[in-house]
Design a protein around this motif. Structure first.
Motif: not given
Lengths: 235, 404
Positions: A165-177
């Motif tokens: 399992v990979v658990l990702a917590d807002e992985p895109t929160g700090n990068v541009d769209s």
């Protein structure tokens, strides 16, 4: 066969007495191997707490969490660490790479704790970095990489151990769209090609669109559980 | 392998914070250097004293007044002193003696021409040269007649010769001490300074009879040196001398003796115990600075643990157990202490080299002297690194990851 991850009446209460706050108020949830699940909801709805419990970083106040049928609440700190070491990978919003440490060494780190030898470690870390498209950046430190590239290093670190399992917590929160969509494509690829189960917290609907299942949280309970045709499935 | 990884991690931390690491290890460095230098100096001093005593010979004994438990030899002010008759009795009644040299000494100013020099005037018998191993550089010793009648003749120590005469040959010249004139008949070869830094050559030797008649005006002597013909007989001679002295001083068999008879073995062990006490005292003081250095390491490790909370969170999240984190920080503390230890050993050896050569002491270094403080500094790392490392190991991964 038991589901990969199963929550049964899981409650998490922070604080005591008057100040007690229920972050999770009795959650039942089953996630099968190979799913790509997005957890959505407003801040404070309990989605991150749920992810931490699924990631064995936190333990429920009440209720039972079974990982491959094993009751996690009966495990001690060290056993939880071993479970994370052997089955889980993490991707955080803030990347959480070791500063002033090369990309290669960051990706090698989980293998160090698995006791993999130096040569084999470097080979696998290089392969993982290549898989996220960072060939040739092995010697760069996080400060020398862009946000999107740092998150790719973090993804490489999560997949280098071939986790269940990979658990990702807002992985895109700090990068541009634009970078965000590239990262999502990468996660979808891992899910499809390697069969890695992915559980991702996000509050952006267009990121959740990449998942095959969307759980919506509100005030510590799950108020929506929808299966959908993931975006990019046709592509 | 995790150990090697932690060592690499430590070296990286040292490279990132060279100033901080240097200051942290400074305490250990100073402590280890001090321990090594102190022990090396102590051993050197002890070795030097033993050399000096060996130079006097295994067959030397001496008698001094004093009562055990009353300050020992030297605290003789209130004690019945020895006199010439005691020396004569010993010489007459004890077998196997190569020489008997009663000795009395007074300070005085020696004058020759325009030069004057404050020195000590030592009166003794003709056996003085053989018993205390003095050699003549020029001239001759006293004749039997000169010794018997107390003639105004003297032999100069090397220092007195140099100060009064410079390069001139003093034999045959006349010097004056107070109102007494002495004819110089010889000069002793230089012995140099003693273990305790005294100039052994700064004295004038005159016949005992002359000294008593013209300088002190009494028959008392400060001590009596004896030389055994056979060094193995010194035990038996000591007993005999004690018996003679008891008779001389009319002591009852039950009385505690008010004098000491010592041989060189005893003197050596006495000096040895004094230097070893001194050495361990100094080393203990130096060890305190090691402990202070350890506190410095603990302090900086606590700072490191709180600075690197997020790193600890990351490591815990990706599968490090508490004990893995504990090991990492413990190894960092030990490595810091060991770095300080290695630098301290280098500095300590350098200091020992300089100090012993300045003081003219032999340099005695062995593996124990080097490895003991090194082990000690590593132990300091373990002891003072444990608390911060345990703090790191007990962190909750979630809280650690959330910390900025």
């Amino acid at each position: 066969m038991a589901p990969l991850l199963a929550l049964d009446g899981v409650t998490k209460i922070y604080g005591r007495g008057e100040a007690a706050v229920a972050a999770l108020a009795g959650i039942d949830l089953e996630i099968a191997a190979g799913e790509f699940v997005a957890l959505m909801g407003p801040s404070g709805s309990g989605k991150s707490t749920c992810l931490n419990i699924l990631g064995c970083l936190d333990v429920p106040t009440a209720g039972e969490y079974r990982f491959r049928g094993v009751a996690v609440s009966r495990l001690d700190r060290d056993q939880l660490a071993l479970l994370r070491r052997h089955y889980l990978g993490f991707v955080f919003q803030g990347f959480n790479l070791l500063p002033r440490t090369s990309a290669l060494e960051n990706v090698e780190l989980p293998l160090v704790y698995r006791g993999v030898g130096g040569r084999e470690r470097r080979r696998r870390a290089r392969a993982a970095l290549a898989a996220v498209g960072l060939e040739g950046r092995e010697r760069h430190t996080p400060a020398q990489l862009s946000g999107g590239q740092q998150q790719r290093v973090a993804i490489a670190r999560a997949l280098v151990t071939d986790p269940a399992v990979v658990l990702a917590d807002e992985p895109t929160g700090n990068v541009d769209s634009a970078r965000a969509h590239e990262l999502m494509a990468l996660l979808v690829g891992l899910n499809r090609e390697r069969g890695i189960t992915i559980v991702m917290v996000t509050h952006e609907a267009d990121m959740a669109a990449y998942a095959g299942r969307v759980l919506t949280f509100h005030d510590g309970t799950i108020v929506g559980d929808e299966r959908q045709a993931p975006q990019g499935a046709a592509a | 392998m995790i150990v090697w990884n932690a060592v690499q991690q430590t070296l990286r931390q040292v490279r990132r914070n060279p100033m901080r690491s240097a200051l942290t290890t400074l305490g250990i460095l100073i402590g280890v250097a001090a321990v090594i230098a102190m022990i090396a100096l102590g051993r050197g001093a002890a070795a030097r004293v033993n050399q000096d005593l060996a130079g006097l010979g295994q067959n030397l004994l001496f008698v001094v007044p004093g009562t055990p438990g009353q300050g020992g030899p030297g605290a003789a002010a209130s004690v019945r002193s020895l006199d010439v008759a005691d020396a004569a009795a010993i010489a007459r009644e004890v077998d196997g003696l190569a020489g008997v040299a009663p000795l009395v000494s007074r300070g005085g100013v020696a004058v020759y021409g325009g030069a004057s020099w404050r020195t000590s005037i030592t009166g003794s018998s003709g056996d003085y040269l053989t018993v205390l191993k003095w050699k003549l550089a020029r001239g001759r010793a006293f004749s039997e007649a000169e010794l018997r009648v107390g003639a105004p003749v003297c032999v100069l120590g090397h220092t007195v010769h140099r100060e009064l005469f410079g390069a001139v040959d003093p034999v045959g010249a006349t010097i004056r001490v107070g109102s007494v004139s002495f004819r110089v008949v010889g000069v002793f070869a230089a012995k140099g300074s003693s273990s305790f830094g005294q100039d052994q050559d700064d004295f004038i030797y005159v016949p005992l009879a002359t000294h008593q008649r013209r300088i002190t005006g009494s028959r008392e002597v400060a001590m009596i040196f004896l030389s055994a013909a056979d060094p193995d007989a010194s035990g038996r001679i000591k007993t005999d001398v004690e018996a003679v002295m008891r008779t001389q001083r009319r002591l009852q068999p039950t009385d505690t003796p008010d004098f000491f008879v010592r041989d060189m073995k005893e003197a050596a062990s006495m000096v040895g115990s004094i230097t070893s006490v001194l050495t361990s005292l100094l080393a203990a003081i130096a060890a305190i600075s090691l402990v202070v250095g350890g506190i410095g390491i603990m302090n900086i490790m606590l700072v490191a643990v709180s600075e690197r909370t997020r790193e600890i969170g990351i490591r815990l999240a990706i599968g490090a157990r508490g004990r893995d984190v504990l090991a990492q920080f413990l190894i960092e503390a030990i490595a810091l202490a060991a770095l300080g230890g290695i630098a301290g050993i280098t500095l300590g050896l350098g200091l020992s080299l300089v100090a012993t050569s300045q003081l003219g002491l032999p340099l005695e270094i062995d593996a124990v002297l080097v490895l003991l403080p090194f082990g000690f500094s590593a132990a300091v790392g373990v002891i003072f690194g444990f608390f911060p490392a345990r703090k790191a190991a007990r962190m909750n991964p979630i809280d650690a990851l959330r910390r900025e």
